[in-house]
Motif scaffolding. Structure first.
Motif, PDB file in Angstrom:
ATOM      1  N   LEU A   1       0.767  -1.190  -0.019  1.00 21.55           N
ATOM      2  CA  LEU A   1       0.092   0.039   0.046  1.00 21.55           C
ATOM      3  C   LEU A   1       0.767   1.326   0.044  1.00 21.55           C
ATOM      4  N   ALA A   2       1.975   1.156   0.819  1.00 20.87           N
ATOM      5  CA  ALA A   2       3.067   2.350   0.750  1.00 20.87           C
ATOM      6  C   ALA A   2       3.578   2.610  -0.662  1.00 20.87           C
ATOM      7  N   SER A   3       3.878   1.718  -1.083  1.00 18.20           N
ATOM      8  CA  SER A   3       4.695   2.188  -2.463  1.00 18.20           C
ATOM      9  C   SER A   3       3.479   2.293  -3.689  1.00 18.20           C
ATOM     10  N   SER A   4       2.273   1.965  -3.467  1.00 21.37           N
ATOM     11  CA  SER A   4       1.115   1.988  -4.249  1.00 21.37           C
ATOM     12  C   SER A   4       0.784   3.642  -4.263  1.00 21.37           C
ATOM     13  N   ARG A   5       0.735   3.969  -2.856  1.00 20.77           N
ATOM     14  CA  ARG A   5       0.620   5.510  -2.747  1.00 20.77           C
ATOM     15  C   ARG A   5       1.487   6.515  -3.271  1.00 20.77           C
ATOM     16  N   GLU A   6       2.661   6.018  -2.869  1.00 21.49           N
ATOM     17  CA  GLU A   6       4.001   6.766  -3.197  1.00 21.49           C
ATOM     18  C   GLU A   6       3.942   6.954  -4.840  1.00 21.49           C
ATOM     19  N   LYS A   7       3.644   6.109  -5.492  1.00 17.74           N
ATOM     20  CA  LYS A   7       3.645   6.236  -7.072  1.00 17.74           C
ATOM     21  C   LYS A   7       2.481   7.213  -7.699  1.00 17.74           C
ATOM     22  N   GLU A   8       1.454   7.034  -6.903  1.00 25.17           N
ATOM     23  CA  GLU A   8       0.353   7.860  -7.264  1.00 25.17           C
ATOM     24  C   GLU A   8       0.523   9.443  -6.723  1.00 25.17           C
ATOM     25  N   THR A   9       1.204   9.378  -5.695  1.00 25.86           N
ATOM     26  CA  THR A   9       1.594  10.929  -5.385  1.00 25.86           C
ATOM     27  C   THR A   9       2.622  11.581  -6.301  1.00 25.86           C
ATOM     28  N   LEU A  10       3.764  10.639  -6.848  1.00 32.28           N
ATOM     29  CA  LEU A  10       4.708  10.971  -7.753  1.00 32.28           C
ATOM     30  C   LEU A  10       4.173  11.663  -8.787  1.00 32.28           C
TER      31      LEU A  10
END
Length: 618
Positions: free
Chosen positions: A564-573
Motif C-alpha cells: 500500500l505504501a509503494s502504491s500511494r508513493e507512485k500515485e503521489t509522484l
C-alpha cells in the motif's frame, strides 16, 4: 603655462611598501620573504586595474637590489622594509632607466621572439648588484607559443633572476605557468581606505574639500586607487582649491543622491509620475541613464538591507542623511516587494544599455515597478492539465492592493483522487496579468466564495468502538487507519505489506486468517519486525478490535507484490509531476514571464495529510 606638472596618479605613486594602500597581507608576505631569505624565483600579481600591481613589483625590485635596506621595526608583524631611495639602483628604478630591472609590456611584446630575447638575456649577470628583475605587465596577452617558450626559464631560471608577472585576467594564463609561480591576488581598495588616502593627499596639496565630495570620488573609483587619483585631478581642475560636493558631482558627472532618492520614493510610494519627472530632469542634465539605473540599484540594495534588519556596514558608502531617508523609504514596501523591484531594475540595466531609446526603457521600467501588483492568486479547478491542455476552470484575481502581500507565492491547486498538491512558484506577476485572464475566471462577485471542488473520496471504515460481532465493512485501508490512530509506527509497518486476504473472506481453516505478503528484498526487515513478540501481540490485539473476531496473522515474502505504501508513493509522484507541468505551463505564469522577462522559480508542492483525502479500497 608650465609643462612640468605631474599628475597626481604619478606624483603620489607608492615608492615604499608602507605606502601601498589596502594590500597589507600581500606586502607583508613579500617583506617577510626578503627578511628570511625565502625569495621565490617567480611571482604573479593579479587583480583589477589601479590597485597597485606594478607599484608592488617596482618596490619589490628596489628592495631586492638596494644595498642599504632598513627595517622600521624588528617585529615582522609591524615593521616595514624600506629601500634607501638614494643609491644609484633605487634612483634608476624610480626613473625607469635601470638596465637590471626590465619592464616589459606583455600586450605589445607578446610574441615568441620577445620571450626568446628574454631567455637569452637572462643568463647574463646584472651590471651591478646581485639581482636582475624582469617585470612582465599584462602577461595574459602572451601567445601560446610565447608561454611555452617561457616555461623552462620560469621553472629553472638563473639564480640571479627574479620574474614578477602582473595581470588583470589570471584565468587566461596556462596552468603550466601558474604552477611555476607564487600567486598573490590583490583585492579592491575599499572606499574608507580611498577616502583616507585622498584626504592625506589633499592636505599635502593644501586643497580644501568637503567630506561629501571625497566620499563621492571614492565611490566613483569603484575600488581603484589610480582611478580615484585621476578623478581627484579632474575635480581639482574644475573646482580649484576648494572642492564642494556640488562641484565634484558636476565635474565627474555623478547623479545627485537626492535625485536618486526622489526617483526611488516615487516608485515605492506607487507615484510613477513623480519618478518620471526626476528621470526627465536627470536626462536634461545629460546624465548617463545606465549610470542612473545602477545608482538606483545601489540605493535599493541599501533599502533591502534595512528592511531585512541587516546592521549598517561602512562598506555601503552611504552618508548618514542618505541612510536616514533610505530607512523611511524601506518602510513603504514589504521586503519581498523590494526584492522584485530590485530584480526588475537589475535586468533593466542591460535593456537600457542596448536600447537606442534608453529613456523610454527606463520610464516604462519604473512605471512597471511602481504600479504593478506584486501577486496574483491562481486557483485551478479540476484535475491538473499538463502541457496547458484544457480540462480545468481557472480563476484569477489580483490580491487587494491596500494590504501588503508576499510576491513570492503563487498557488495553483489541483484536485484528484488522492492528496491535493498546492503549487507555489516564485515568479513576479502584475495587474495586467490578472486583467488578461479575467475573462477566463468566474464573475468577480463570486470571487469571495469558496471555489467548487470535486467530491472527496469516501472515508475508510474505522469503527470507533469494539464491535459486538464481525465487522462486515472491514477493509485493509480501514484496518491500517484504525491502527494508526493508536499505534502510528505499527501502521507504518503494515503499510509496507500487501494484504492477500482479510479475515472472513475465505472459508475453512483460513476463515479467520489475515495473510500479509511483503516484497522480497526491502520487505524482509518489515516482516521480521512484525513477527517479533512485541509487534505480533499488538497486531493481534488491534485486529481483534477492528475485525470483531479472533484473528490469526500470517506473513510471507513474495515476488512482485505491491504494498500500500509503494502504491500511494507512485500515485503521489504522478500527481506531483502533473501539478508541476500544469504550473509551468499555466497561462497566468506565462504572462508574468512575458511582462517581467524572468524565469519561473522553484515550485513547492504542499500536500494534504494522508488521512484527509485517501480513497477507500475494498
Amino acid at each position: 603655462m608650465s609643462s612640468s606638472y605631474v599628475v597626481l596618479a604619478r606624483k603620489w605613486r607608492s615608492s615604499q611598501f608602507e605606502d601601498i594602500v589596502g594590500q597589507t597581507p600581500v606586502v607583508r608576505t613579500l617583506m617577510n620573504a626578503i627578511r628570511t631569505g625565502r625569495v621565490h624565483q617567480a611571482y604573479l600579481l593579479t587583480g583589477t586595474r589601479g590597485i597597485g600591481k606594478t607599484s608592488i613589483a617596482r618596490i619589490l625590485a628596489k628592495a631586492l637590489r638596494c644595498p642599504n635596506p632598513t627595517w622600521t621595526s624588528e617585529d615582522p608583524k609591524t615593521g616595514w622594509l624600506r629601500s634607501c631611495g638614494d643609491c644609484a639602483s633605487c634612483r634608476e628604478i624610480t626613473a625607469g632607466s635601470s638596465v637590471d630591472v626590465i619592464e616589459i609590456d606583455g600586450a605589445s611584446n607578446n610574441g615568441v621572439d620577445s620571450v626568446r630575447e628574454i631567455r637569452e638575456n637572462a643568463k647574463y649577470l646584472p651590471s651591478n648588484g646581485e639581482r636582475k628583475v624582469y617585470i612582465v605587465d599584462e602577461v595574459h596577452m602572451l601567445t601560446t607559443a610565447a608561454f611555452n617558450a617561457l616555461l623552462k626559464t620560469l621553472e629553472e631560471p638563473p639564480p640571479h633572476v627574479i620574474f614578477i608577472l602582473a595581470t588583470t585576467e589570471p584565468h587566461k594564463i596556462p596552468p603550466t605557468i601558474l604552477s611555476r609561480v607564487q600567486r598573490f591576488d590583490l583585492k579592491r581598495v575599499n572606499a574608507t581606505q580611498i577616502q583616507g588616502h585622498l584626504s592625506h593627499i589633499l592636505a599635502s596639496e593644501k586643497i580644501e574639500a568637503e567630506s561629501a565630495a571625497i566620499s563621492m570620488i571614492a565611490r566613483a573609483a569603484e575600488g581603484s586607487m589610480r582611478d580615484a587619483l585621476s578623478l581627484l585631478d579632474q575635480v581639482i581642475a574644475y573646482s580649484g582649491n576648494h572642492i564642494t560636493a556640488a562641484s565634484a558631482r558636476e565635474s565627474i558627472g555623478l547623479v545627485e543622491s537626492q535625485l536618486i532618492l526622489g526617483i526611488l520614493r516615487g516608485v515605492l510610494s506607487r507615484n510613477a509620475s513623480a519618478s518620471l519627472e526626476r528621470v526627465h530632469a536627470a536626462f536634461e542634465q545629460g546624465h548617463d541613464l545606465k549610470v542612473l539605473a545602477r545608482s538606483l540599484i545601489e540605493f535599493l540594495y541599501g533599502a533591502i538591507l534595512i528592511r531585512a534588519d541587516v546592521p549598517r556596514s561602512t562598506s555601503l558608502e552611504f552618508s548618514d542623511e542618505e541612510w536616514t531617508e533610505l530607512t523611511e523609504l524601506a518602510a513603504l514596501r514589504e521586503l519581498s516587494e523590494l526584492e522584485l523591484i530590485f530584480q526588475a531594475l537589475h535586468q533593466g540595466v542591460e535593456w537600457i544599455a542596448r536600447s537606442p531609446q534608453p529613456k523610454i526603457v527606463l520610464d516604462v521600467l519604473l512605471i512597471k515597478c511602481a504600479l504593478a501588483d506584486a501577486l496574483v492568486t491562481v486557483e485551478a479547478e479540476g484535475g491538473a492539465t499538463p502541457q496547458g491542455s484544457s480540462g480545468g476552470q481557472v480563476t484569477a484575481r489580483p490580491l487587494p492592493s491596500p494590504a501588503p502581500v508576499a510576491p513570492n507565492v503563487k498557488r495553483a491547486e489541483t484536485t484528484s483522487s488522492g492528496p491535493t498538491p498546492e503549487v507555489r512558484a516564485d515568479t513576479p506577476t502584475s495587474t495586467r496579468a490578472s486583467e488578461i485572464l479575467a475573462s477566463l475566471s468566474a464573475p468577480a462577485s463570486k470571487s469571495s466564495s469558496a471555489p467548487p471542488r470535486s467530491q472527496p473520496a469516501s472515508p475508510v471504515a474505522v469503527p470507533s468502538t469494539v464491535p459486538s460481532g464481525p465487522n462486515l465493512n472491514a477493509t485493509w485501508e480501514g484496518f491500517i487507519a484504525h491502527v494508526r490512530s493508536k499505534r502510528p509506527f505499527l501502521a507504518t509497518l503494515l503499510e509496507n505489506a500487501h494484504c492477500e486476504h482479510l479475515p472472513g473472506t475465505l472459508t475453512g481453516d483460513d476463515e479467520n486468517t489475515l495473510l500479509l505478503a511483503f516484497p522480497t528484498g526491502d520487505g524482509e526487515s518489515y516482516k521480521k519486525q512484525l513477527e517479533g513478540r512485541t509487534y505480533a501481540d499488538q497486531v493481534n490485539q488491534e485486529a481483534r478490535a477492528y475485525f470483531g473476531r479472533p484473528v490469526r496473522i500470517r506473513s510471507e515474502l513474495k515476488e512482485g507484490v505491491v504494498s500500500l505504501a509503494s502504491s500511494r508513493e507512485k500515485e503521489t509522484l504522478a500527481r506531483e509531476v502533473s501539478a508541476r507541468q500544469a504550473a509551468q505551463n499555466h497561462p497566468i505564469l506565462n504572462e508574468a514571464r512575458t511582462l517581467f522577462g524572468g524565469e519561473l522559480g522553484p515550485i513547492e508542492l504542499v500536500t494534504s495529510s494522508p488521512e484527509e483525502e485517501r480513497p477507500s479500497h475494498a
